[in-house]
Motif scaffolding. Sequence first.
Motif, PDB file in Angstrom:
ATOM      1  N   GLU A 159       0.842  -1.206   0.000  1.00 51.17           N
ATOM      2  CA  GLU A 159       0.000   0.000   0.000  1.00 51.17           C
ATOM      3  C   GLU A 159       0.871   1.247   0.000  1.00 51.17           C
ATOM      4  OE1 GLU A 159      -3.062  -0.236  -0.414  1.00 51.17           O
ATOM      5  OE2 GLU A 159      -3.587  -2.286   0.180  1.00 51.17           O
ATOM      6  N   PHE A 160       0.408   2.286  -0.735  1.00 54.21           N
ATOM      7  CA  PHE A 160       1.150   3.545  -0.830  1.00 54.21           C
ATOM      8  C   PHE A 160       0.246   4.714  -0.454  1.00 54.21           C
ATOM      9  CE2 PHE A 160       3.166   0.605  -3.763  1.00 54.21           C
ATOM     10  CZ  PHE A 160       4.518   0.797  -3.518  1.00 54.21           C
ATOM     11  N   ASP A 161       0.859   5.782   0.058  1.00 52.00           N
ATOM     12  CA  ASP A 161       0.075   6.982   0.360  1.00 52.00           C
ATOM     13  C   ASP A 161       0.029   7.888  -0.868  1.00 52.00           C
ATOM     14  OD1 ASP A 161       2.507   8.311   0.183  1.00 52.00           O
ATOM     15  OD2 ASP A 161       2.750   8.562   2.339  1.00 52.00           O
ATOM     16  N   THR A 164       3.301   2.401   2.799  1.00 51.02           N
ATOM     17  CA  THR A 164       2.770   2.584   4.156  1.00 51.02           C
ATOM     18  C   THR A 164       2.392   1.272   4.826  1.00 51.02           C
ATOM     19  OG1 THR A 164       0.532   2.861   3.255  1.00 51.02           O
ATOM     20  CG2 THR A 164       1.857   4.867   3.597  1.00 51.02           C
ATOM     21  N   GLY A 165       2.376   0.175   4.062  1.00 57.43           N
ATOM     22  CA  GLY A 165       1.998  -1.095   4.650  1.00 57.43           C
ATOM     23  C   GLY A 165       1.756  -2.144   3.595  1.00 57.43           C
ATOM     24  N   VAL A 166       1.295  -3.304   4.042  1.00 56.03           N
ATOM     25  CA  VAL A 166       1.009  -4.421   3.146  1.00 56.03           C
ATOM     26  C   VAL A 166      -0.331  -5.033   3.522  1.00 56.03           C
ATOM     27  CG1 VAL A 166       1.791  -6.666   2.315  1.00 56.03           C
ATOM     28  CG2 VAL A 166       3.467  -4.897   2.858  1.00 56.03           C
ATOM     29  N   THR A 167      -1.170  -5.257   2.513  1.00 59.58           N
ATOM     30  CA  THR A 167      -2.492  -5.843   2.740  1.00 59.58           C
ATOM     31  C   THR A 167      -2.508  -7.298   2.289  1.00 59.58           C
ATOM     32  OG1 THR A 167      -3.614  -3.722   2.454  1.00 59.58           O
ATOM     33  CG2 THR A 167      -4.940  -5.706   2.138  1.00 59.58           C
ATOM     34  N   ALA A 207      -1.125  -4.423   7.450  1.00 55.82           N
ATOM     35  CA  ALA A 207      -0.101  -4.145   8.460  1.00 55.82           C
ATOM     36  C   ALA A 207       0.647  -2.899   8.018  1.00 55.82           C
ATOM     37  CB  ALA A 207       0.849  -5.316   8.590  1.00 55.82           C
ATOM     38  N   LYS A 208       0.747  -1.899   8.893  1.00 49.28           N
ATOM     39  CA  LYS A 208       1.436  -0.660   8.567  1.00 49.28           C
ATOM     40  C   LYS A 208       2.933  -0.807   8.801  1.00 49.28           C
ATOM     41  CE  LYS A 208      -2.527   2.266   9.729  1.00 49.28           C
ATOM     42  NZ  LYS A 208      -3.013   3.369  10.588  1.00 49.28           N
ATOM     43  N   ASP A 216      17.870   6.595  -2.827  1.00 51.76           N
ATOM     44  CA  ASP A 216      19.019   7.325  -2.291  1.00 51.76           C
ATOM     45  C   ASP A 216      18.701   8.802  -2.055  1.00 51.76           C
ATOM     46  OD1 ASP A 216      20.828   5.188  -2.267  1.00 51.76           O
ATOM     47  OD2 ASP A 216      21.184   5.409  -4.413  1.00 51.76           O
ATOM     48  N   THR A 217      17.451   9.188  -2.311  1.00 48.73           N
ATOM     49  CA  THR A 217      17.092  10.591  -2.175  1.00 48.73           C
ATOM     50  C   THR A 217      16.028  10.773  -1.099  1.00 48.73           C
ATOM     51  OG1 THR A 217      15.272  10.509  -3.769  1.00 48.73           O
ATOM     52  CG2 THR A 217      17.484  10.823  -4.658  1.00 48.73           C
ATOM     53  N   ASP A 218      15.768  12.012  -0.769  1.00 41.88           N
ATOM     54  CA  ASP A 218      14.766  12.322   0.257  1.00 41.88           C
ATOM     55  C   ASP A 218      13.345  12.035  -0.217  1.00 41.88           C
ATOM     56  OD1 ASP A 218      16.742  13.150   1.977  1.00 41.88           O
ATOM     57  OD2 ASP A 218      16.639  15.252   1.357  1.00 41.88           O
ATOM     58  N   THR A 219      13.183  11.817  -1.508  1.00 43.98           N
ATOM     59  CA  THR A 219      11.832  11.596  -2.042  1.00 43.98           C
ATOM     60  C   THR A 219      11.574  10.128  -2.363  1.00 43.98           C
ATOM     61  OG1 THR A 219      12.628  12.037  -4.278  1.00 43.98           O
ATOM     62  CG2 THR A 219      11.775  13.911  -3.036  1.00 43.98           C
ATOM     63  N   HIS A 220      12.408   9.237  -1.836  1.00 46.91           N
ATOM     64  CA  HIS A 220      12.254   7.826  -2.200  1.00 46.91           C
ATOM     65  C   HIS A 220      10.943   7.256  -1.650  1.00 46.91           C
ATOM     66  CE1 HIS A 220      13.146   6.250   1.804  1.00 46.91           C
ATOM     67  NE2 HIS A 220      14.236   6.988   1.854  1.00 46.91           N
ATOM     68  N   ASP A 221      10.576   6.072  -2.166  1.00 43.98           N
ATOM     69  CA  ASP A 221       9.261   5.496  -1.885  1.00 43.98           C
ATOM     70  C   ASP A 221       9.245   4.506  -0.723  1.00 43.98           C
ATOM     71  OD1 ASP A 221      10.640   3.390  -2.989  1.00 43.98           O
ATOM     72  OD2 ASP A 221       9.508   3.358  -4.861  1.00 43.98           O
ATOM     73  N   HIS A 222      10.378   4.387  -0.007  1.00 48.79           N
ATOM     74  CA  HIS A 222      10.475   3.499   1.156  1.00 48.79           C
ATOM     75  C   HIS A 222      10.408   2.022   0.787  1.00 48.79           C
ATOM     76  CE1 HIS A 222       8.935   6.958   3.968  1.00 48.79           C
ATOM     77  NE2 HIS A 222      10.027   7.275   3.283  1.00 48.79           N
ATOM     78  N   CYS A 223      10.651   1.723  -0.499  1.00 52.69           N
ATOM     79  CA  CYS A 223      10.694   0.327  -0.944  1.00 52.69           C
ATOM     80  C   CYS A 223      12.134  -0.039  -1.301  1.00 52.69           C
ATOM     81  CB  CYS A 223       9.811   0.125  -2.176  1.00 52.69           C
ATOM     82  SG  CYS A 223       8.053   0.377  -1.877  1.00 52.69           S
ATOM     83  N   PHE A 224      12.603  -1.158  -0.790  1.00 53.81           N
ATOM     84  CA  PHE A 224      13.975  -1.601  -1.006  1.00 53.81           C
ATOM     85  C   PHE A 224      13.924  -2.974  -1.665  1.00 53.81           C
ATOM     86  CE2 PHE A 224      13.742   1.386   2.397  1.00 53.81           C
ATOM     87  CZ  PHE A 224      14.829   2.227   2.203  1.00 53.81           C
TER      88      PHE A 224
END
Length: 463
Positions: free
Chosen positions: A274-276, A282-285, A291-292, A410-418
């Motif tokens: 899930e993405f905002d 933001t989590g996984v459904t 789960a956040k 690597d930037t401040d705007t990344h999507d929090h996915c690795f």
Amino acid sequence: MDEEYDVIVLGTGLKECILSGLLSVDGLKVRILVLSAFIERKFKVLHMDKNDYYGGESCSLNLTQLWKRFRGSDQPPEELGASREYNADMIPKFMMANGTLVRVLIHTNVTKYLNFKAVDGSFVYNKGKIYKVPATDVEALKSPLMGLFEKRRARKFFLFVQDFEESDPKTHQGMDLNTITAKQVIAKYELEDDTVDFIGHALALHIDDTYLDQPAMDFVKRMKLYAESLARFQAGSPYIYPLYGLGELPQAFARLSAVYGGTYMLNKPQCKVEFDGDGKATGVTSEGETAKCKKVVCDPSYLPEKVQKVGKVARAICIMSHPIPDTNDSHSAQVILPQKQLGRKSDMYLFCCSYAHNVAPKGKYIAFVSAEAETDDPEAELKPGVDLLGPVDEIFYETYDRYVPTNDNDTDTHDHCFISKSYDATTHFESTVMDVLAMYTKITGKVLDLSVDLSAASAGAEE
């Protein structure tokens, strides 16, 4: 399910399991989600996977599973032996005895769940024949790979590598390895092309010749690691391998988590990240529940829209009743076929393991031939490697695409996915573990300290 976690890890592949172990040891509150699986480390754990086995793409299969995957039947021939005695790794890779992966396993204390055994032999293909890889000045003088004068030149080079210490300028022989290239260092010792071939590919384990134009420091360090790993167990190779194969690794991490009350469930449906509104995870459904989390770690199959194809691996999986010819009857061995020897753009690899490592019934061997695909005909492309195996009882061919992430974390705007990279064609872990450590640094913002006591991982020799 209504709690927020630092990290959700998707999948039970080797890379994902290693990362989850590292993050757990670091004290992060980690929830592992395998397709529709939720695992909460250090608390109540539920771990699920869409498959009926651990490991994802890097799983180990018994004979029935292998037959079903490649033959579409669950009735393999009886003469191949009991299905349960097979543990065929789909991404077979040996571990360098003093290498980074062994340090990671010790760091996470997973070694207490595994038993290792030394690998019999390390070989290189040269002008149509298989030779043992010489790794020291003494072996260089004995190797049939080189003529008399070349042996002397190679011996001098090996002595330089063995004595080299990055912190001691006296061992540098006036060279700055951070600025001069590997090609320039090799030129100093006037080594022949065939010698450079096996040193660069079978000792330093470079997959192609691009290393020659890069700073020499990494090249020399790789050679030192090979020699030090070879000396560690006084075996015929620098490699070790777990009894029962690599499938023990994800299960070892599962046992580690189970110490904290974990529950594991396989054969579960898929899940959705899930993405905002800003495109951040933001989590996984899964099955209607979410789960956040702050970060998501996964392999390419979970976020196909955030990866791109960069290549394809071709491989042949063989069941045999004998070791690879010309490998001194090694029950386990690696043979590297450098690109120039085959007129290719990258190397080809032979991997062999047997009942000595409990991956096949008594008298049976499992061999792999793998390479980065350069054509659309894997059978023809892998023929030079397959021909070196001798008679085979069964052979399966397969290709799989390689993916790398396209999202910029690597930037401040990344999507929090690795997202991890797909596994390459190599039959050793050196490139794989580098991806894991790079991901760890991006996730945590720090470099992993792997100052560990290597004696915590021991390995018996082949009988």
